[in-house]
Design a protein around this motif. Structure first.
Motif, PDB file in Angstrom:
ATOM      1  N   ARG A 276       0.815  -1.210   0.000  1.00 20.58           N
ATOM      2  CA  ARG A 276       0.000   0.000   0.000  1.00 20.58           C
ATOM      3  C   ARG A 276       0.848   1.259   0.000  1.00 20.58           C
ATOM      4  O   ARG A 276       0.477   2.278  -0.579  1.00 20.58           O
ATOM      5  CB  ARG A 276      -0.906  -0.007   1.233  1.00 20.58           C
ATOM      6  N   ARG A 277       1.984   1.211   0.642  1.00 21.53           N
ATOM      7  CA  ARG A 277       2.822   2.401   0.745  1.00 21.53           C
ATOM      8  C   ARG A 277       3.304   2.886  -0.614  1.00 21.53           C
ATOM      9  O   ARG A 277       3.471   4.075  -0.830  1.00 21.53           O
ATOM     10  CB  ARG A 277       4.010   2.125   1.663  1.00 21.53           C
ATOM     11  N   LYS A 280       0.080   4.427  -2.475  1.00 21.84           N
ATOM     12  CA  LYS A 280      -0.543   5.588  -1.840  1.00 21.84           C
ATOM     13  C   LYS A 280      -0.290   6.899  -2.587  1.00 21.84           C
ATOM     14  O   LYS A 280      -1.245   7.624  -2.922  1.00 21.84           O
ATOM     15  CB  LYS A 280      -0.075   5.702  -0.389  1.00 21.84           C
ATOM     16  N   GLU A 284      -3.204   9.153  -4.482  1.00 20.83           N
ATOM     17  CA  GLU A 284      -3.471  10.511  -4.000  1.00 20.83           C
ATOM     18  C   GLU A 284      -3.323  11.547  -5.106  1.00 20.83           C
ATOM     19  O   GLU A 284      -3.993  12.587  -5.093  1.00 20.83           O
ATOM     20  CB  GLU A 284      -2.536  10.846  -2.839  1.00 20.83           C
ATOM     21  N   MET A 309      -8.148   0.462  -0.906  1.00 26.47           N
ATOM     22  CA  MET A 309      -7.648   1.836  -0.893  1.00 26.47           C
ATOM     23  C   MET A 309      -7.923   2.523  -2.228  1.00 26.47           C
ATOM     24  O   MET A 309      -8.305   3.695  -2.277  1.00 26.47           O
ATOM     25  CB  MET A 309      -6.149   1.836  -0.584  1.00 26.47           C
TER      26      MET A 309
END
Length: 393
Positions: A276-277, A280, A284, A309
């Motif tokens: 996920r990092r 992200k 965004e 996410m």
């Protein structure tokens, strides 16, 4: 129940190897997963075996605990090969848990939201242009007319989408792949665009459009082969084709954001991102229309978290899946479990004997794969077949 053993297996898949992980328990249950030993992941099998002592003796049903344990032991070198090794172990444990409970993996994680998954024929024409029939068992393609005929075959077999790569005349009566981003052929290491290459990208995609017809979803994957300037030139040149998406690999968020802003087609990306990092900042920045998630690299559980996410940002996902048939089954369970699915990748031309390596090959009807319903993955590795085809030197 305790984890008793971990073993890696490798076999000949023509121009590459297929790699599998076998996890055994003291109660006789066996869990399988597939991992990608080659293409930037050399040594992955040895890393998986190096991590094995950490999990031997642990309860295979406690997958989140095992995953977090492995993460803390590798956190100083997060992602990359460490993530892929953890993913292989976690995926095999999910197979064990599903078998222990008598349910398919997708039932462990919310249940299936669909029982048929739209798939697209990936690397369509790319493998046939690049590798001789002696390596793949499928006939070669030597010109753009051959690409068009293949697209006609794709449509006739019920597929509604295909993806290809940039192919150019090789001056020897055949086609060559433009792959400088992987260190092959002209253009490395500058990754500059040229009129010839842009024309080749256009002619490749247009051949697929002409053969596939107006309703065929035609995608072009340019990987890491261009700087943003070249990608934008290609997007402009391919406007008449009407791409379903242009697939781009980059680890720079702003570059992809720029490409998406000016491109006249959807942008797909993310197949080489881990955890996920990594996703992200791309989410965004709204830098992609489709988030491509490699379930084999990230692991099933982490991939579900990435998909959740992505949905917050109104982005659909598509699994990266250019491996063997067990990978296709694993990816199908992922597709069954996530609501925000775009489409699933699958290699049809990979190698003619790939079905030998699994007990239950995927079933595809009219361009859709049926979601497996058996316990675990609903598909085991045919260990005898794998061992009968050792990797070529």
């Amino acid at each position: 129940m305790k984890i008793q053993g971990i073993e890696t297996l490798h076999c000949d898949a023509g121009w590459r190897h297929f790699s599998f992980l076998k996890v055994t328990t003291n109660e006789g249950l066996v869990g399988w997963s597939e991992f990608n030993e080659g293409f930037g992941s050399t040594g992955l099998g040895a890393l998986i075996e190096a991590l094995a002592p950490i999990v031997i003796g642990m309860d295979p049903m406690r997958i989140e605990l095992i995953g977090n344990t492995l993460h803390t032991r590798t956190v100083q070198s997060r992602g990359g090969l460490n993530r892929q090794a953890i993913a292989a172990i976690e995926n095999a444990l999910l197979d064990i848990k599903g078998k222990a409970l008598g349910v398919p993996v997708h039932a462990l994680l919310g249940g299936a939201v669909r029982d048929r998954i739209a798939v697209y024929w990936s690397h369509c024409g790319s493998y046939r242009a690049r590798y001789p029939e002696s390596q793949t068992g499928v006939p070669m393609i030597r010109d753009y007319d051959g690409l068009s005929r293949l697209a006609e075959e794709v449509r006739a077999r019920g597929f509604r989408a295909l993806k290809t790569n940039t192919l150019l005349p090789d001056g020897k009566g055949g086609l060559r792949s433009h792959r400088p981003g992987f260190g092959h052929g002209a253009g490395f290491p500058e990754l500059n665009w040229s009129p010839e290459v842009v024309r080749g990208a256009h002619d490749t995609a247009m051949a697929m459009r002409q053969g596939g017809g107006p309703d065929m979803g035609v995608m072009l994957d340019v990987n890491f082969h261009f700087k943003p300037e070249g990608v934008m030139r290609i997007a402009e040149a391919l406007a008449p084709v009407g791409l379903a998406w242009l697939e781009v690999d980059t680890h720079d968020v702003r570059s992809l954001e720029l490409i998406r802003r000016v491109a006249n087609c959807p942008i797909a990306s993310g197949e080489t991102l881990c955890e996920r990092r990594d996703f992200k900042p791309f989410l965004e920045a709204y830098s992609m229309d489709v988030a491509i998630i490699d379930v084999i690299w990230n692991g099933f559980c982490e991939s579900l978290k990435i998909a959740a996410m992505a949905e917050v940002y109104e982005i659909n996902v598509a699994p990266h899946n250019f491996y063997g048939q067990l990978s296709s089954v694993i990816s199908a369970h992922f597709c069954a479990a996530v609501p925000n699915l775009r489409i699933m990748e699958i290699d049809i031309d990979s190698v003619a004997w790939r079905d030998e390596f699994v007990t239950t090959p995927p079933v595809i009807e009219n361009g859709a794969m049926l979601v497996p319903t058996g316990p675990g993955w609903g598909c085991d590795v045919n260990e005898a077949a794998v061992r009968a085809r050792p990797p070529r030197a």
